[in-house]
Structures are given as structure tokens and as C-alpha cells.
Design an enzyme around this catalytic site. Sequence first.
Site, PDB file in Angstrom:
ATOM      1  N   THR B 155       0.762  -1.206   0.127  1.00  0.00           N
ATOM      2  CA  THR B 155      -0.118   0.054   0.095  1.00  0.00           C
ATOM      3  C   THR B 155       0.865   1.241  -0.039  1.00  0.00           C
ATOM      4  O   THR B 155       1.394   1.520  -1.158  1.00  0.00           O
ATOM      5  CB  THR B 155      -1.093   0.030   1.139  1.00  0.00           C
ATOM      6  OG1 THR B 155      -0.318  -0.242   2.405  1.00  0.00           O
ATOM      7  CG2 THR B 155      -2.090  -0.970   1.013  1.00  0.00           C
ATOM      8  N   LYS B 181       3.873  -6.890   4.110  1.00  0.00           N
ATOM      9  CA  LYS B 181       3.462  -5.531   3.849  1.00  0.00           C
ATOM     10  C   LYS B 181       3.290  -4.670   4.895  1.00  0.00           C
ATOM     11  O   LYS B 181       2.977  -5.206   6.001  1.00  0.00           O
ATOM     12  CB  LYS B 181       2.560  -5.345   2.765  1.00  0.00           C
ATOM     13  CG  LYS B 181       1.037  -5.545   3.176  1.00  0.00           C
ATOM     14  CD  LYS B 181       0.258  -4.826   3.952  1.00  0.00           C
ATOM     15  CE  LYS B 181       0.179  -3.332   3.188  1.00  0.00           C
ATOM     16  NZ  LYS B 181      -0.371  -2.309   4.217  1.00  0.00           N
ATOM     17  N   THR B 192       2.211  -8.156  11.800  1.00  0.00           N
ATOM     18  CA  THR B 192       2.083  -6.882  11.342  1.00  0.00           C
ATOM     19  C   THR B 192       1.119  -6.794  10.338  1.00  0.00           C
ATOM     20  O   THR B 192       0.041  -7.490  10.500  1.00  0.00           O
ATOM     21  CB  THR B 192       3.376  -6.561  10.070  1.00  0.00           C
ATOM     22  OG1 THR B 192       3.244  -5.544   9.512  1.00  0.00           O
ATOM     23  CG2 THR B 192       3.245  -7.877   9.261  1.00  0.00           C
ATOM     24  N   GLU B 279       7.054   4.678   6.890  1.00  0.00           N
ATOM     25  CA  GLU B 279       6.580   5.887   6.307  1.00  0.00           C
ATOM     26  C   GLU B 279       7.543   7.120   6.517  1.00  0.00           C
ATOM     27  O   GLU B 279       7.681   7.371   7.662  1.00  0.00           O
ATOM     28  CB  GLU B 279       5.192   6.244   6.485  1.00  0.00           C
ATOM     29  CG  GLU B 279       4.227   5.294   5.967  1.00  0.00           C
ATOM     30  CD  GLU B 279       2.740   5.418   6.360  1.00  0.00           C
ATOM     31  OE1 GLU B 279       1.848   4.949   5.637  1.00  0.00           O
ATOM     32  OE2 GLU B 279       2.447   6.007   7.412  1.00  0.00           O
ATOM     33  N   ASN B 403       0.792  10.812   5.387  1.00  0.00           N
ATOM     34  CA  ASN B 403      -0.308  10.345   6.183  1.00  0.00           C
ATOM     35  C   ASN B 403      -1.330  11.610   5.889  1.00  0.00           C
ATOM     36  O   ASN B 403      -2.619  11.373   6.230  1.00  0.00           O
ATOM     37  CB  ASN B 403      -0.136  10.132   7.497  1.00  0.00           C
ATOM     38  CG  ASN B 403       0.420   8.646   7.613  1.00  0.00           C
ATOM     39  OD1 ASN B 403      -0.241   7.765   7.394  1.00  0.00           O
ATOM     40  ND2 ASN B 403       1.743   8.657   8.030  1.00  0.00           N
TER      41      ASN B 403
END
Lengths: 408, 408
Positions: B155, B181, B192, B279, B403
Amino acid sequence: MPVNLAPPRPEDLLPVKGVALGVAEAGVRKANRKDLLVMRLAEVANVAGVFTQNRFCAAPVILCREHLALRPARALVVNTGNANAGTGEDGLARARKTCAELSLLLGCDSTQILPFSTGVIMEPLPVERIVAALPHALADCRADNWAGAAEAIMTTDTVPKACSRRVELRGKTVTVTGIAKGAGMIHPDMATMLGFVATDAAVSRAALQRMLAEATARSFNRITVDGDTSTNDSFILLATGAAGTPRIDATNHPDYAALAAAVAEVAVWLAQAIIRDGEGATKFITVKVAGGKTEDECSRVAFGIAHSPLVKTAFFASDPNLGRLLCAIGNAAIPELDVGRVALYLGDVLVARDGGRNPAYREEDGQRVMQQSEITVRVDLARGAAQTTVWTCDLSHDYVSINADYRS
Amino acid sequence: MPVNLAPPRPEDLLPVKGVALGVAEAGVRKANRKDLLVMRLAEVANVAGVFTQNRFCAAPVILCREHLALRPARALVVNTGNANAGTGEDGLARARKTCAELSLLLGCDSTQILPFSTGVIMEPLPVERIVAALPHALADCRADNWAGAAEAIMTTDTVPKACSRRVELRGKTVTVTGIAKGAGMIHPDMATMLGFVATDAAVSRAALQRMLAEATARSFNRITVDGDTSTNDSFILLATGAAGTPRIDATNHPDYAALAAAVAEVAVWLAQAIIRDGEGATKFITVKVAGGKTEDECSRVAFGIAHSPLVKTAFFASDPNLGRLLCAIGNAAIPELDVGRVALYLGDVLVARDGGRNPAYREEDGQRVMQQSEITVRVDLARGAAQTTVWTCDLSHDYVSINADYRS
């Protein structure tokens, strides 16, 4: 830019009889800025304090607790620029030195001085510079200096935080005035980084401590910027008794409730001001959780939302990515929570019910609320009568910038 | 940019006998990207799973748990772009529909299909588009398609995550290959977001579940990007038995330890890969805490450091503002922690001891370590023999950007 928070107008800040405040430039970390505050108290003042639960609590916090248990305080001394935390025995010696020097100037015992520090952790306190500036701060002491005091205790704050209330106690007016500082490392567990509220009412030490605990529970213990509890959190309530009102010696005293309400009002205002000025804040978020079995489980849900970086970045983006709110509720680990009964509101918009999105919910309704600078999130757990409210802010680029650059 | 993490080379990913993987473009959220994965399993395969503790767990997680308890699985189906979480009864119906349609194509019972979803929360799953793409994914099924599978489950990941190990079990070679992922909403509490590890060894269901739990405890449960536990965390270990090695039916079987070590190695590699691709990550941080009375208190200190936004922004800035580390240690609420005995190392540099800064510490030493892309923080609590290790990344502007923009 703080969220709907203007600097206090000096004329709105009411002097408290029995308290005089003086500031000076000690050059603790940077030159040419007021970084030292002395608050002198009338002899009959009572002082109550609550302090950080951080195990690496600062040297001044350790001394403050000691001194409060020994003798009535005559003065508080506050420096910014250096937290004197994570400094071991040497830090305690430097904090003691500050107290000793101020007590010599005031002619009292050094244990009658309450020290406070805020700033960078694990750096030696430049005590000689502070001691050199004490006479200047004393010379500056006056009753109408609350605005100057609020400014002198700022670190990453962009706006000084101070407010006043008046309350009538059996025909006589007493005053409650308070100041606070804090913008980051804010998840108080007893208190915010530094808060000082004074009244000229007469209150016994025990009643004052109780009033402080109640106010803290409703204010500084209900806010978070980043979930980090500071090493230096201290919240002080002092009562000089100089207004000449009858002494409040217990919680069932007829004046207790009125004064406690005014103190709590000032504390809530200051706590909210810290969030409005939270590092990088662009939005002021109120999280109300109701319908819990206990206040503790409401708190866990509310802080679960308020701490979530994903929720906070969505608020920053004004993006009604509201699944992140459900996710945060689910993370609060409430035993046997029936998610099928949980209701979630954004402002006045019912977003989720029956375990999923409200069929009547429209993205444009969520978007409309998200654009506002003050947003209320309401969660109904539908399993009891307990409730709580928590205040927080969003997580923006400026939070990262401020904290990546803070020491430089 | 991920921290020292390259995409897997397809030739390094070893096929696992008894597993075939096919991907397709279902257009779940965006067109023209592979967003659907089907993994077909040999009939004798055993499957073990661990799942999120989030109370708002996703519909596919609920179904997966149900199906695993009923019958041997014959296939896994994974979509990205939509988490099918916070979707109530309707979400369950849509996940069931996916399973039913795939079971018709495979000629098995619908409870032999394990469904997984990841993506935006609280949006209806576009099940018709997924069903329409299932035949394409099946047609694509082959044993040497692990690289394609790793890519199809991404993603906000920037790099597909996959690795393989070989292990000798009494002269015969078995293979362990896994994919995962995840980049944000990462603080797994069981697993996860999505991880799948397969081996062609033969392992009983009970032994497999034990092996999975041990590997999870050492890998996915020891990482955090942002402290947010996802609604969809699932980590699956499957053993096809197709290698023809003796069946491992208990933890004291002579082959158990060797296979468990290979599985844990793959799980740790995948968990670390998630952090390297966290991220906005610019640094890979290892936090080792030793000298605790219990592993739990070591974990609390380690995650206290790993979750602190102030610590993470300091790492982003390469700023040795190490008082923030002491503050985070102090916040872990370890009962009766003697901060005077705690030692703190940054890389090989002793930063703090005796409750304060190490007198021999020099800022340039801290600065040197801070410049590195891989940094180890070590804390010695000096009160016991327990220890633990946690992996995390820094908090950068890109985390906020990613985000704030994720849904747009």
C-alpha cells in the site's frame, strides 16, 4: 500559529494580593531574553503542588517536593532554557545553590524557596548566571507583573498563557490568576510543564492540595500534544490569604466549592491554551467519550484517539479519513467492547454506528466539520454512564520542524 | 526513501513446493495496479495465524479466525486498497462473498478460503470488482511468483518485502519464503499488517502455531513505526509438507529447532524491512534494553523510546538531543527504578550514567553516531538479567506528508 489564542492583555490579568512577580535576563541559554522569574509570597501564604511522574524527574522537582514538606514557602524561582533534569547529584547541588542565594537576598531559610526549571534536558544548569540575575528579578517584583511572568517562562510557546477570574466569597471578592507554559513534551501526568495559579483567598494547606488535585484532574491531566510526559512538570496552587476572607479549612467549608470552581476554570483555560499553542498545532480538538463503564476506560479511548499520529495527521490535512478514529478506538483494549454499539460523531455528524459507517453519512458532511479550526469528536461506548473529555491538537509539518530544530 | 532496503531479486526468492501464487488488477481503489493476490495451497498444507488485537478488527480477520478453526485451508485471497474494517455486518457479507466465489472456482468449501484486506478503513469493499478479477489471479498462479505477490500486497510501502531461507532437515533441504507489507499504522500486537511465510516442511498444526507465536514474539511484535495497531494485522505461517521431510509434530521433534530458527529469521527480516520502509523513515533504529527485572519492563522502556515523537524527530534531525532519551526512559513507569544506576549508550558512546550525563561524553561523539543511517540505542537498567530488542524509525516531514495525503 496557535489556534484561536491571543496573548493576554495585561489589563485583564488581575493582581493577587500577597504575590509580587519580577523577571530578569539571566542568559541561561540565549542572550537578551527574559528567562528568570521570581514570585515573592506573603508570609501567610499556603502552597500546594503536583509534579511529574517521570522517573528521571528534574532536580528542582525533587527539591520542590522536599521544601514543600518542610516549611511555608516565601518565594518561587523559575528559569527557562535549561531543565536541570538528567543531571544527577550535580544538578541537585546547582538547584540548592539557586535556593540558597535567593534565600540570602530575602532573609529566609533556603528551604522556603521553591525552584523550577524548564528547557533542554541533560545539560548543566548555568547557576552562576542565574544567581547573578536574581537581584534584578527581585528589583522588578510587583503585583501587576503577571503578563511579564507569563512571558518569562515561555520556551517553544509562541504565546504567553495567563488568565484571571474573580469570585465572590460571602460578599468579598477574591482573585484567582494563573500562568502556564508548555507546547511540546506535553502529556502531563499530574501537571503540565509549568503552571502557577495564585489566589488571595485564605485556604488551609490540606484543602488547597485537594483543590489542586481536583483542578489538575480536570485540566492538565486531560491534555496531550505528543504523549511525552516531561521531566519537569509542576503545577502549583498558592493561596496568600491577603484578601481577608475566612479561612477555607476543609472541602465542606461553605466557600470551598466556589473557589475550587474558579481555580478549576483557570486551570482548564491554561491547559487548553497549551493545546492551542501546541507545537505546530493548526487545530484544537476536543475528544469527548461517554457511555463507558468507568472513567478510566473512557480516558483510554479518548487518549487513544488523542495520541494517534494517524488521526492527528488526518486532522492536519482536514481529511475526514475517519476509519483512523475507529482504529484508534479499537486499539484502546477495552475488554469485551461491543463495537456494534459504538457511535462516533464528528462535530454534529453521526459518522459510525452498528460497527460501521452510518449509511446516512456523506463525505461532504465530514469534510465540512474537518475544515473548522475547533473540532469535537464524540464517542458513545453505550455500555455505562461514565464519561470524560480530553483536548489535543493535530500533528503538522511544523511539529517535526520545531522538534528537529529545537536545540540548534 | 527506505533505509538500506533494496527490492528483492526474483531469483533470490525460492519457490515453496505446494504453494502457487497469482496476482491480478481488480481496480479496488486505483486502476492499473496489481491489487489482488491468490495463494493456492497443496491439500495437505497446515496453516497457523496470529491476528490484530484491535477491537475494531476487520471483517476478513474475523472470517480468517473462524475458517482456520474449521477446515484445512486451500487458498488465501488478499486485496489492497480497502481494509474492509469498520464495516459491520455488511463488511462480513462482502468478505464471505469473496470466499464463496473463490471456493466455487477451486471446487472446495468456502470455509477453506482465508481472506485478507488492507487499505482504507470504513469504506465498503468493492466485492464485485474483486470477484471479477479472481479468475485472472488464478490463471496467473505459479510457484515462482513470490516477487509478484510481494508487490501486489503493497500500500504505502515503497519497496516489496520478501526473503527466503533454506534449511537442512536430516539431509533434505526445505525452503522458507515469506512476504510482508506495511509502512504506517505499524505497532503490531500479534502481527504486522500482513505477513505470509510458507515452508514445504511438514509440520503439525499445533507445532506450527507454536513456531508462529515464537517467531512473532521476536519479529513483528518488536517493531513500531507510529504506535498505531492496525485493524487488519495478520501473520500467517503455512507448511505444505511437499518437501517430503518427516512431519514435525511437537516442539521436541529433532527438526523443530532448525525450522523454527529459519522461520524466525525470515520473520525478523520481514519485520525489519517494514521499519526500513517505515513511512518517511530516514533512519533504522535498534533499541536494546538490558538489565531489567523482567522482559516486560525492558519492553516498556524500549517501546517508550521507540514511540516518543521527540526522540524520533531528534533522530530525523541527526541531533544528539539525548536528554529526550532519558525522559522517555523515565516515562516508562518502571516501579522503583534507580535512575542513578541507569546507563545509556548511543552506538558505542556512553552518554549517561549516575543519573546524568557521562562526564567523558563529548557532543561530537554523539553527533558522529547520529549521522549514521543505522543507529543502536542501548539502555542498561542494572537491576536484573532480562533484556529485549525493538526496532523503529525516525519521524520525518515525509511521515506527515504521507499521512496527510494518503486518501487523496
